[in-house]
Write a protein that holds these residues in place. Structure first.
Motif, PDB file in Angstrom:
ATOM      1  N   ILE A 159       0.858  -1.189   0.000  1.00 33.76           N
ATOM      2  CA  ILE A 159       0.000   0.000   0.000  1.00 33.76           C
ATOM      3  C   ILE A 159       0.893   1.237   0.000  1.00 33.76           C
ATOM      4  CG2 ILE A 159      -1.759   1.301   1.235  1.00 33.76           C
ATOM      5  CD1 ILE A 159      -2.660  -1.359   2.484  1.00 33.76           C
ATOM      6  N   GLN A 160       0.760   2.052  -1.029  1.00 31.23           N
ATOM      7  CA  GLN A 160       1.527   3.290  -1.100  1.00 31.23           C
ATOM      8  C   GLN A 160       0.873   4.312  -0.187  1.00 31.23           C
ATOM      9  OE1 GLN A 160       4.146   2.895  -3.105  1.00 31.23           O
ATOM     10  NE2 GLN A 160       5.095   4.785  -2.406  1.00 31.23           N
ATOM     11  N   GLY A 161       1.637   4.936   0.667  1.00 33.63           N
ATOM     12  CA  GLY A 161       1.073   5.884   1.617  1.00 33.63           C
ATOM     13  C   GLY A 161       1.943   7.111   1.787  1.00 33.63           C
ATOM     14  N   GLN A 212      -1.672   3.362   9.687  1.00 33.98           N
ATOM     15  CA  GLN A 212      -2.888   3.553   8.911  1.00 33.98           C
ATOM     16  C   GLN A 212      -2.699   4.497   7.727  1.00 33.98           C
ATOM     17  OE1 GLN A 212      -5.941   3.265  12.566  1.00 33.98           O
ATOM     18  NE2 GLN A 212      -3.925   4.105  12.954  1.00 33.98           N
ATOM     19  N   VAL A 213      -1.613   5.240   7.719  1.00 30.48           N
ATOM     20  CA  VAL A 213      -1.395   6.174   6.603  1.00 30.48           C
ATOM     21  C   VAL A 213      -0.050   5.971   5.913  1.00 30.48           C
ATOM     22  CG1 VAL A 213      -2.881   7.925   7.661  1.00 30.48           C
ATOM     23  CG2 VAL A 213      -0.407   8.009   8.074  1.00 30.48           C
ATOM     24  N   GLY A 214       0.898   5.313   6.565  1.00 29.37           N
ATOM     25  CA  GLY A 214       2.241   5.169   6.014  1.00 29.37           C
ATOM     26  C   GLY A 214       2.322   4.128   4.911  1.00 29.37           C
ATOM     27  N   THR A 215       3.388   4.193   4.134  1.00 26.65           N
ATOM     28  CA  THR A 215       3.660   3.161   3.134  1.00 26.65           C
ATOM     29  C   THR A 215       3.904   1.844   3.857  1.00 26.65           C
ATOM     30  OG1 THR A 215       4.568   4.744   1.551  1.00 26.65           O
ATOM     31  CG2 THR A 215       5.269   2.454   1.329  1.00 26.65           C
ATOM     32  N   ARG A 216       3.214   0.778   3.420  1.00 27.83           N
ATOM     33  CA  ARG A 216       3.280  -0.465   4.176  1.00 27.83           C
ATOM     34  C   ARG A 216       3.077  -1.687   3.293  1.00 27.83           C
ATOM     35  NH1 ARG A 216      -1.097   2.630   4.775  1.00 27.83           N
ATOM     36  NH2 ARG A 216      -3.210   1.774   4.950  1.00 27.83           N
TER      37      ARG A 216
END
Length: 420
Positions: A285-287, A322-326
């Motif tokens: 997930i790009q964040g 919940q918002v970072g790249t992961r």
């Protein structure tokens, strides 16, 4: 956001002692310079210690917590450009030129102070085990930090390296950062006991939360976990069949358990499977990269005034999940009582590379490597389904959010399932 940072001390300098930039041209020139420089060893002050290995974070730290910074670092277009910059930086750190900082000078990572700090971080107190388990099968930890320095294992005794090579055998900064333990240093705790969950990362316990909600206002100061957001479901449309199936997949973890740990820049940064089983799914997930929790951007000083909080990014780690790249790795456990366990790797600041080394359908054994972080510091979570009753190690059950503990060893005992 640069102009919203006060000119008064301590805001006139960044936390490592360097200049605080006041316009975009100066900041971009500093970025451009850093793209061809490895991170140097600076460890004399608390600010330097907190941002060791984070040169871009050091340049942006104060501005991240300003009103404009909180908005800017959540913008998709800003993060797209940051992704390009940090990807270029990551490429440089894989080249031989990046070994320039792997030397024994005072600012080199191979000086005695640096090597001892890394070795000391890896010398952990033993993990307490339940009486029901055979302590002889526990994960080995070198002697705790209170042990005299002369009797502690050395860097080259802990990690695969060549003491007689100019760069200790590391071909790049990235190779040094993703260094591996020597065989036997971190054996798997209770390898034949599928009911035992091991620690996926060499990390310090941060939070343990049960009965997690699918939705919550995670931007608030308390930073509750929001499963839908953590697992990438906030943009789903329930009128689409594929999205409806995706949401159903997320909702099976409603009411489950989340454990979170933090990896400092001096820690071992490879990930290992916490349970034996089959890799059901892998997702990236790009964040965001430098976004902080708005509720933690400032705090009151002694005069009851609100001032920028230099530790805000570090204290925003629930939020960053919940918002970072992961990267997400779903493992269907061999012990059916565990159901599916989700490992969530979250890159913090310039840790834009979460590399997964397993594929969907792979069978993994407990303790098998499944991926790694590249450069910087990071955080990770384990998510368990509802109805899975778990007994965690004392360090995780009794975690104190106001006082950070010590690392738990990767592959060491973390928890066991006690459900029928």
């Amino acid at each position: 956001m640069l102009q919203q940072v006060s000119n008064a001390p301590p805001y006139d300098k960044n936390l490592t002692g360097g200049p605080q930039f006041r316009n975009w041209m100066e900041l971009l020139c500093a970025f451009n310079h850093q793209l061809s420089q490895g991170p140097v060893w600076l460890y004399d002050t608390p600010g330097q210690q907190g941002l060791i290995g984070f040169p871009f974070n050091a340049l942006l730290n104060w501005s991240m917590s300003t009103p404009a910074g909180l908005l800017a670092f959540h913008r998709p277009d800003v993060n797209a450009h940051l992704c390009d910059i940090l990807s270029a930086y990551g490429e440089f750190l894989t080249t031989p030129a990046s070994t320039f900082v792997l030397n024994s000078s005072p600012t080199g990572w191979l000086n005695p102070t640096a090597l001892d700090a890394i070795a000391s971080t890896a010398c952990l107190p033993p993990t307490p085990l339940p009486v029901a388990l055979d302590a002889t099968a526990s994960s080995f930890s070198p002697k705790p930090e209170s042990t005299p320095k002369a009797t502690r294992p050395k860097f080259h005794e802990l990690f695969i390296s060549d003491l007689h090579h100019t760069t200790h055998g590391f071909s790049s900064w990235d190779a040094f950062f993703t260094r591996q333990f020597r065989p036997g240093i971190r054996p798997v705790a209770f390898p034949s006991e599928d009911s035992v969950i091991i620690n996926a990362c060499e990390s310090t316990p941060l939070y343990l939360e049960r009965d997690v909600k699918p939705h919550d206002e995670f931007w608030l100061k308390g930073q509750p976990y929001s499963l839908v957001t953590m697992l990438g479901g906030n943009d789903l449309r329930i009128d689409e069949d594929a999205d409806r199936n995706e949401m159903a997949e997320i909702m099976r973890f409603e009411g489950g358990t989340v454990y979170q740990g933090f990896l400092g820049a001096l820690s071992y940064h490879r990930w290992h499977a916490s349970v034996a089983g089959v890799v059901e799914r892998v997702r990236k997930i790009q964040g965001t990269y430098f976004a902080g929790c708005p509720g933690l951007a400032s705090r009151e000083n002694g005069e009851k005034e609100r001032t920028l909080d230099p530790s805000a990014p570090d204290r925003s780690q629930r939020y960053l999940c919940q918002v970072g790249t992961r990267a997400l790795v779903y493992i269907r456990a061999r012990d059916r009582r565990l159901g599916t366990v989700v490992f969530v790797a979250v890159g913090m600041a310039e840790v834009s590379s979460c590399e997964v080394t397993v594929r969907e359908g792979d069978m993994v054994e407990k303790g098998e490597e499944i991926g790694m972080f590249h450069y910087g510091g990071s955080t990770h979570c384990l998510i368990f389904e509802p109805g899975v009753r778990l007994k965690f190690t004392e360090a995780a059950e009794g975690v104190d959010v106001k006082r950070r503990g010590h690392n738990l060893p990767v592959n060491g005992y973390l928890a066991e399932v006690v459900s029928g």
